[in-house]
Design a protein around this motif. Structure first.
Motif, mmCIF file in Angstrom:
data_model
loop_
_atom_site.group_PDB
_atom_site.id
_atom_site.type_symbol
_atom_site.label_atom_id
_atom_site.label_comp_id
_atom_site.label_asym_id
_atom_site.label_seq_id
_atom_site.Cartn_x
_atom_site.Cartn_y
_atom_site.Cartn_z
ATOM 1 N N UNK A 95 15.829 11.891 -14.581
ATOM 2 C CA UNK A 95 16.050 10.493 -14.978
ATOM 3 C C UNK A 95 16.086 9.573 -13.764
ATOM 4 N N UNK A 96 16.758 10.029 -12.689
ATOM 5 C CA UNK A 96 16.856 9.196 -11.487
ATOM 6 C C UNK A 96 15.472 8.988 -10.868
ATOM 7 N N UNK A 97 14.665 10.039 -10.795
ATOM 8 C CA UNK A 97 13.331 9.917 -10.198
ATOM 9 C C UNK A 97 12.455 9.012 -11.064
ATOM 10 N N UNK A 151 0.826 -1.216 0.000
ATOM 11 C CA UNK A 151 0.000 0.000 0.000
ATOM 12 C C UNK A 151 0.857 1.261 0.000
ATOM 13 N N UNK A 152 1.915 1.262 0.808
ATOM 14 C CA UNK A 152 2.805 2.437 0.862
ATOM 15 C C UNK A 152 3.512 2.629 -0.478
ATOM 16 N N UNK A 153 3.990 1.525 -1.063
ATOM 17 C CA UNK A 153 4.648 1.593 -2.378
ATOM 18 C C UNK A 153 3.704 2.176 -3.419
ATOM 19 N N UNK A 154 2.456 1.712 -3.399
ATOM 20 C CA UNK A 154 1.459 2.206 -4.355
ATOM 21 C C UNK A 154 1.177 3.689 -4.123
ATOM 22 N N UNK A 155 1.150 4.089 -2.852
ATOM 23 C CA UNK A 155 0.898 5.490 -2.496
ATOM 24 C C UNK A 155 2.008 6.398 -3.045
ATOM 25 N N UNK A 189 10.600 5.663 -9.978
ATOM 26 C CA UNK A 189 9.171 5.493 -10.276
ATOM 27 C C UNK A 189 8.926 4.144 -10.946
ATOM 28 N N UNK A 190 9.780 3.808 -11.912
ATOM 29 C CA UNK A 190 9.651 2.526 -12.602
ATOM 30 C C UNK A 190 9.815 1.354 -11.635
ATOM 31 N N UNK A 191 10.808 1.465 -10.739
ATOM 32 C CA UNK A 191 11.020 0.408 -9.751
ATOM 33 C C UNK A 191 9.804 0.244 -8.839
ATOM 34 N N UNK A 212 4.247 10.083 -7.336
ATOM 35 C CA UNK A 212 5.282 10.387 -8.337
ATOM 36 C C UNK A 212 4.678 10.441 -9.734
ATOM 37 N N UNK A 213 3.674 9.633 -9.978
ATOM 38 C CA UNK A 213 3.026 9.592 -11.286
ATOM 39 C C UNK A 213 2.340 10.922 -11.616
#
Length: 626
Positions: A127-129, A102-106, A133-135, A111-112
């Motif tokens: 690029x780093x962010x 849930x925290x990861x999704x939040x 975000x992809x991870x 970021x999205x």
């Protein structure tokens, strides 16, 4: 303006606080470490926003506030996992996994919603962010597989009156409840949970209390506690402890008091092996290998373990020496380790070459062993001495020194100490001229140091990238991966992309990309995608004619590789009519259409953009022909 700066400052402080969290040692370690690492990587974003004088509009502030809420949740979860009851987390593993999800999704959703083009940040940070975000997107779609053995062991330990000792041993190891001191901390954590729930903990407290008692009895019986209380010692003193085989001298079969290492790597009691050597023998008694020399190196690590085991069994050993405290965290390093570090420092600074080699090897092991040793070794002043040994003419000494620095660099503070000691040029020299193992560990060390953004610049300027490319071509499978990981991380900095391209990285990347059985396709594509975002990278990749290979990856590759292949194609083909025609001629439309429907979010965007541009180009050609 003031409101936006306040939000940015608060975000910066939250990430700084999270970055200071210690290592985690429980069943949620992987989830904890992954989330902690990803949050740390957000730091450059807030640093740049903090330094920026540009204000943020209402929408940008709203997005950052939602990110702040998500990061506050992450901080609370990470703290509770690190400080909370290990037993409770094991019994509630599914719930803990869901909280991380849930925290990861939040965080991912926040970021999205960020519009990077509206923020005053550099391309490198963006690029780093985006990588973070992809991870996070991948992480939220991938649930950890359950630890069935842990569930079975917990069930047996809870429901059987006298569980099999092997089950309790496994639980002690898995839950990091190996000593009486560990169990005391666990008991305190349970007590804190009772207080936090207002004194009404429910049925789970009784379950965990019973389980804790069984684990304590097991620890005492197995004698693994290094900090057993006086009453506990009385309990085990009258038993007949079985000496672990690793603690016995291979010659006398008695418990070793002064273990030493011979040139073959075997350990013996000093008096026994000395008698063997004095009798004129030139071989290792256990392996029968010829001894390269007769030097005996103290095995401080094993001596420390034997001392701990003897203390828990009430067996007398020579008196303890010194102690070492981590002044920052208050955690302690065992007495014998402190004595070992002091003795090794003397050999490192004043010993002959053989003693220096042995001492560097011992530091390598001690630094690998635990976090407290890494702090203690650095505070004792070993890092500058190890950096000096990077220039040693002896390959083995050099290998030990660079690997010791690699292990020490796991500690964030030590990264700065290593760089400040002037290590980067010497590590690069090892990468260029050392033994294969030394080169591979040098590459891993450079990757570890490059996690700090400012060190990316220094590492690139020291000439590391051509040497890393050589290792990428010549190394073992592990060496190639270490080199690729370092190159990728360094290339987040724009200037290093140019260095990599000019050092000729594209040709070996294409070779790795075409070798599906070589196990390096993922790494090659990831590096290629980050280089293609730079003009010189795009030109060099275009000269290598990669389009047919990239189309094959889009058709048959993994989701991550399809995404990176589409990103490279997008960079190559934007504004290049000839390449767009090549895509069409090679039948890429069908593969891109499928990717635009079923790929990752980024892959869908890149594939959709390519299809749109291809269609426009085709329509323009049709218009011209009429």
């Amino acid at each position: 303006m003031e409101e936006s700066q306040n939000v940015v400052n608060e975000l910066f402080e939250i990430v700084r606080e999270i970055s200071g969290f210690p290592e985690c040692r429980n069943t949620s370690k992987k989830l904890y470490c992954n989330l902690l690492r990803r949050v740390k990587l957000l730091s450059p974003l807030f640093e740049e926003l903090k330094d920026s004088e540009a204000g943020l509009d209402e929408e940008e502030i709203r997005v950052l506030l939602s990110l702040k809420v998500a990061l506050e949740s992450a901080k609370g979860l990470l703290r509770s996992v690190n400080e909370g009851s290990k037993l409770f987390q094991a019994l509630q593993k599914e719930n803990i996994v869901k909280q991380f999800h849930d925290v990861t999704e939040q965080i991912e959703q926040a970021l999205n919603d960020i519009s990077y083009d509206k923020l005053n940040i550099s391309e490198e940070v963006q690029e780093q962010i985006e990588l973070v975000h992809t991870q996070l997107k991948r992480a939220k779609d991938r649930m950890d597989s359950p630890d069935l053995q842990l569930y079975m062991d917990l069930y047996s330990a809870q429901n059987e009156k006298d569980p099999d000792p092997s089950i309790l041993r496994r639980l002690s190891e898995k839950l990091q409840l190996r000593t009486i001191n560990d169990l005391k901390k666990e008991s305190l954590a349970l007590h804190e949970m009772v207080l936090s729930c207002g004194g009404d903990p429910g049925d789970w407290l009784e379950q965990m209390s019973v389980l804790l008692k069984k684990l304590k009895d097991s620890v005492l019986t197995e004698n693994t506690g290094a900090d057993t209380s006086e009453n506990d010692k009385i309990f085990v003193k009258n038993r007949s402890p079985v000496i672990p085989d690793d603690f016995r001298c291979p010659i006398s079969l008695e418990l070793m008091k002064d273990p030493v290492i011979v040139s073959t790597g075997q350990t013996y009691e000093r008096t026994c092996i000395q008698k063997w050597l004095d009798a004129g023998h030139k071989t290792c008694p256990k392996t029968q290998q010829t001894l390269l020399h007769s030097a005996l190196t103290p095995n401080y690590v094993l001596k420390s373990l034997i001392s701990q085991w003897c203390e828990s069994n009430g067996i007398e050993l020579p008196k303890n020496q010194g102690s070492c405290k981590n002044k920052k965290s208050g955690s302690s390093v065992s007495d014998c380790d402190r004595a070992a570090i002091d003795a090794l420092l003397q050999k490192l600074s004043n010993g002959n070459p053989e003693e220096q080699r042995a001492a560097a090897g011992e530091f390598r092991l001690l630094a690998k062993r635990n976090a407290d040793n890494r702090v203690c070794i650095a505070e004792a002043g070993a890092i500058p001495l190890l950096v000096e040994l990077l220039s040693s003419p002896d390959p083995r000494t050099q290998e030990h020194a660079v690997t010791a620095l690699l292990n020490l660099s796991i500690n964030e503070t030590n990264k700065g100490n290593i760089v400040n000691a002037g290590a980067i040029p010497d590590i690069v020299d090892v990468l260029k001229t050392g033994s294969m193992e030394a080169r591979e560990n040098a590459a891993a060390t450079l990757f570890s140091l490059s996690v700090v953004d400012e060190y990316k610049v220094a590492i690139g300027a020291a000439g590391a990238i051509p040497a890393l490319i050589d290792l990428l071509c010549q190394g073992s499978p592990r060496g190639k991966k270490d080199a690729a990981t370092a190159i990728f991380n360094l290339s987040i900095y724009q200037g290093n992309k140019v260095r990599a391209v000019r050092a000729g990285i594209v040709v070996p990347l294409m070779r790795l990309l075409k070798d599906a059985g070589g196990g390096m396709v993922d790494e090659a594509l990831a590096i290629m995608a980050i280089l293609a975002s730079h003009h010189e990278g795009k030109v060099a990749i275009g000269h290598a004619e990669p389009i047919p290979v990239l189309i094959d990856v889009i058709r048959t590759g993994s989701p991550r590789n399809r995404e990176n292949a589409a990103a490279v194609l997008w960079s190559l083909c934007m504004g290049d009519v000839q390449r767009l025609k090549t895509l069409k001629d090679l039948g890429a439309e069908e593969a891109l259409k499928e990717l635009s429907e079923n790929g990752t979010d980024r892959a869908k965007r890149k594939a959709g953009n390519l299809l749109e541009i291809m269609n426009r180009t085709a329509e323009a050609d049709a218009g011209d022909s009429t």
